[in-house]
Motif scaffolding. Structure first.
Motif, short mmCIF file in Angstrom:
data_model
loop_
_atom_site.label_atom_id
_atom_site.label_comp_id
_atom_site.label_asym_id
_atom_site.label_seq_id
_atom_site.Cartn_x
_atom_site.Cartn_y
_atom_site.Cartn_z
N VAL A 178 6.84 5.59 2.97
CA VAL A 178 6.77 6.11 1.60
C VAL A 178 8.18 6.18 1.03
O VAL A 178 9.17 6.24 1.78
N PHE A 179 8.26 6.17 -0.30
CA PHE A 179 9.55 6.06 -0.97
C PHE A 179 9.58 6.98 -2.19
O PHE A 179 8.54 7.34 -2.74
N ASN A 180 10.79 7.32 -2.59
CA ASN A 180 10.99 8.02 -3.85
C ASN A 180 11.78 7.08 -4.76
O ASN A 180 13.00 6.96 -4.64
N VAL A 181 11.06 6.38 -5.62
CA VAL A 181 11.69 5.38 -6.48
C VAL A 181 11.91 5.97 -7.87
O VAL A 181 11.30 6.99 -8.23
N PRO A 182 12.77 5.36 -8.68
CA PRO A 182 12.98 5.87 -10.04
C PRO A 182 11.69 5.89 -10.85
O PRO A 182 10.83 5.02 -10.70
N GLU A 183 11.56 6.90 -11.70
CA GLU A 183 10.37 7.04 -12.54
C GLU A 183 10.11 5.78 -13.36
O GLU A 183 8.96 5.42 -13.63
N THR B 67 18.03 6.32 2.81
CA THR B 67 17.84 5.13 1.98
C THR B 67 17.76 3.89 2.85
O THR B 67 18.22 3.88 4.00
N LEU B 68 17.21 2.84 2.28
CA LEU B 68 17.07 1.58 3.00
C LEU B 68 18.42 0.92 3.27
O LEU B 68 18.51 -0.02 4.07
N GLU B 69 19.45 1.40 2.59
CA GLU B 69 20.79 0.85 2.80
C GLU B 69 21.44 1.37 4.07
O GLU B 69 22.47 0.85 4.50
N THR C 135 14.89 -5.35 -5.73
CA THR C 135 15.29 -5.11 -4.34
C THR C 135 16.41 -4.09 -4.26
O THR C 135 16.39 -3.20 -3.40
N SER C 136 17.38 -4.18 -5.15
CA SER C 136 18.50 -3.24 -5.12
C SER C 136 18.05 -1.82 -5.45
O SER C 136 18.55 -0.85 -4.86
N GLN C 137 17.11 -1.68 -6.38
CA GLN C 137 16.58 -0.35 -6.68
C GLN C 137 15.86 0.25 -5.48
O GLN C 137 16.01 1.44 -5.18
N LEU C 138 15.09 -0.58 -4.79
CA LEU C 138 14.37 -0.09 -3.62
C LEU C 138 15.34 0.30 -2.52
O LEU C 138 15.19 1.35 -1.88
N ARG C 139 16.36 -0.51 -2.30
CA ARG C 139 17.30 -0.24 -1.22
C ARG C 139 18.06 1.07 -1.43
O ARG C 139 18.48 1.71 -0.47
N SER C 140 18.22 1.47 -2.67
CA SER C 140 18.94 2.72 -2.94
C SER C 140 18.01 3.92 -3.03
O SER C 140 18.46 5.05 -3.26
N SER C 141 16.70 3.70 -2.81
CA SER C 141 15.72 4.79 -2.88
C SER C 141 15.61 5.48 -1.52
O SER C 141 15.79 4.87 -0.47
N VAL D 297 8.87 -6.77 0.42
CA VAL D 297 7.99 -5.59 0.49
C VAL D 297 7.89 -4.88 -0.86
O VAL D 297 6.87 -4.24 -1.15
N GLU D 298 8.92 -5.02 -1.69
CA GLU D 298 8.89 -4.32 -2.98
C GLU D 298 7.72 -4.77 -3.85
O GLU D 298 7.25 -4.03 -4.71
N LYS D 299 7.21 -5.97 -3.58
CA LYS D 299 6.08 -6.49 -4.36
C LYS D 299 4.75 -5.86 -3.97
O LYS D 299 3.76 -5.99 -4.69
#
Length: 377
Positions: free
Chosen positions: A162-167, A203-205, A181-187, A57-59
């Motif tokens: 919706v997500f809050n991902v790093p800038e 978070t997705l985790e 994937t790891s960045q998304l899972r921690s968002s 999904v991150e893609k």
């Protein structure tokens, strides 16, 4: 072909999914509530199941600046970005994501069967059959009836995430993210309720994400006002869908809305030949090909059950055919059929006894407006 219930090999719906416990927790909360609330919650759970079953999904996530200050990216199951549309009246195209068709059908079928099993207490057992069997499911009723069913279900409304991902992952408004994937899972994440806004899911985790945090939110009495507002938006979508009311903003957020109005192309650059969602996504059992197949399958099953009055046929869905029921379902609702070999000469007339007749389908078992005849459920 003879059907023997005790010899049928099936399984309980959703038994393969670890998040079934969360669906059951929601269904326990739903007991005794109005049917439209059941249908609304079905759509929420299907939306969760879609994102859970979609790989990579991150893609497909894109930056969106129109959600809220807490979230900066969006992923949806129709081609329209809901935050842009509901918050800014902007027709922003974002390609929908969904599981593979095989997984999608399995999810929607088993989800509605679990809803039916838990919400209809007169059913003592529900088995998923599928595969090459003649029926999709078999239901055992406390009265002794055994119901062989064709299952056709699809959500009325899907809800995006919706997500809050790093800038550092952002590339511009409605551009794809550059994210691992790891960045998304921690968002942090939320489900976006159309016309209402984001509901935080952590978070997705988190354990059993997104099911557990969403069910926690739904059953929390302090959230009743927000939930009722969202249910009203769902009812508005149902009315718009049923009557094809394109003046209702929720029409375009429901499934099978077709293409957006011309203004979407003129003002916001909506791509030519792209729809928001097509007729293949019609709600419930409303896809005409599905109705035809379901009625045919019910008739076919009926030819094998004709000698036993305990054996019945049904079509199961989350919703009735709100758009096409009058044309494709109603003509068969009271239809009876029989076999030529069962004709008898009675008082000089060729006739078939009522005991030798069967219905095209005995029941349509849905969350709203089921056709149950004299069966208690």
């Amino acid at each position: 072909m003879a059907f023997e219930f005790n010899n049928i090999k099936g399984k309980q719906p959703l038994v393969d999914y670890p998040w079934r416990t969360e669906v059951d927790r929601l269904l326990n909360w739903l007991e005794g509530q109005d049917p439209h609330i059941h249908a609304f919650c079905f759509d929420l759970m299907i939306s969760c199941a879609y994102i859970d079953a979609t790989s990579g999904v991150e893609k497909s996530i894109e930056q969106c600046s129109h959600i809220s200050s807490e979230y900066n990216s969006h992923l949806g199951f129709i081609n329209l970005c809901s935050p842009c549309y509901t918050n800014k009246n902007k027709w922003t195209y974002q390609k929908a994501v969904k599981p593979q068709s095989g997984a999608l059908g399995k999810l929607s079928s088993e989800m509605i069967l679990r809803f039916i099993e838990k919400l209809y207490p007169e059913l003592s057992e529900v088995l998923v059959i599928g595969g090459s069997e003649a029926a999709d499911a078999v239901l055992k009723h406390k009265s002794g009836l055994i119901i062989f069913a064709e299952v056709k279900s699809a959500p009325l409304v899907t809800y995006p995430f919706v997500f809050n991902v790093p800038e550092s992952c952002l590339s511009g408004n409605h551009e794809k993210l550059t994210i691992t994937t790891s960045q998304l899972r921690s968002s942090s994440s939320a489900i976006f309720l159309h016309g209402i806004g984001p509901i935080p899911l952590g978070t997705l985790e988190g354990a059993l994400w997104p099911f557990k945090p969403l069910v926690d939110f739904l059953i929390d009495e302090s959230n009743k006002t927000i939930i009722n507002d969202s249910i009203n938006e769902w009812l508005s979508a149902k009315a718009a869908y049923t009557h094809k009311d394109r003046t209702n903003k929720m029409f375009f957020l429901a499934n099978a809305s077709g293409s957006p109005p011309k203004i979407a192309k003129d003002l916001d650059g909506w791509p030519k030949k792209e729809s928001i969602s097509d007729s293949k996504t019609s709600a419930g059992m409303d896809r005409t090909d599905d109705i035809k197949k379901a009625i045919y399958q019910s008739l076919k099953i009926g030819t094998n059950l004709k000698g036993d009055s305990r054996l019945k046929t049904a079509i199961i869905s989350n919703l009735p055919a709100y758009r096409h029921g009058g044309e494709y379902v109603t003509p068969f609702t009271d239809m009876m059929w029989g076999l030529e070999k069962d004709f008898k000469t009675i008082d000089g007339h060729e006739a078939i006894l009522s005991k030798d007749l069967r219905r095209a389908f005995d029941f349509i078992i849905t969350l709203e407006e089921p056709i149950l005849r004299d069966m208690k459920i």
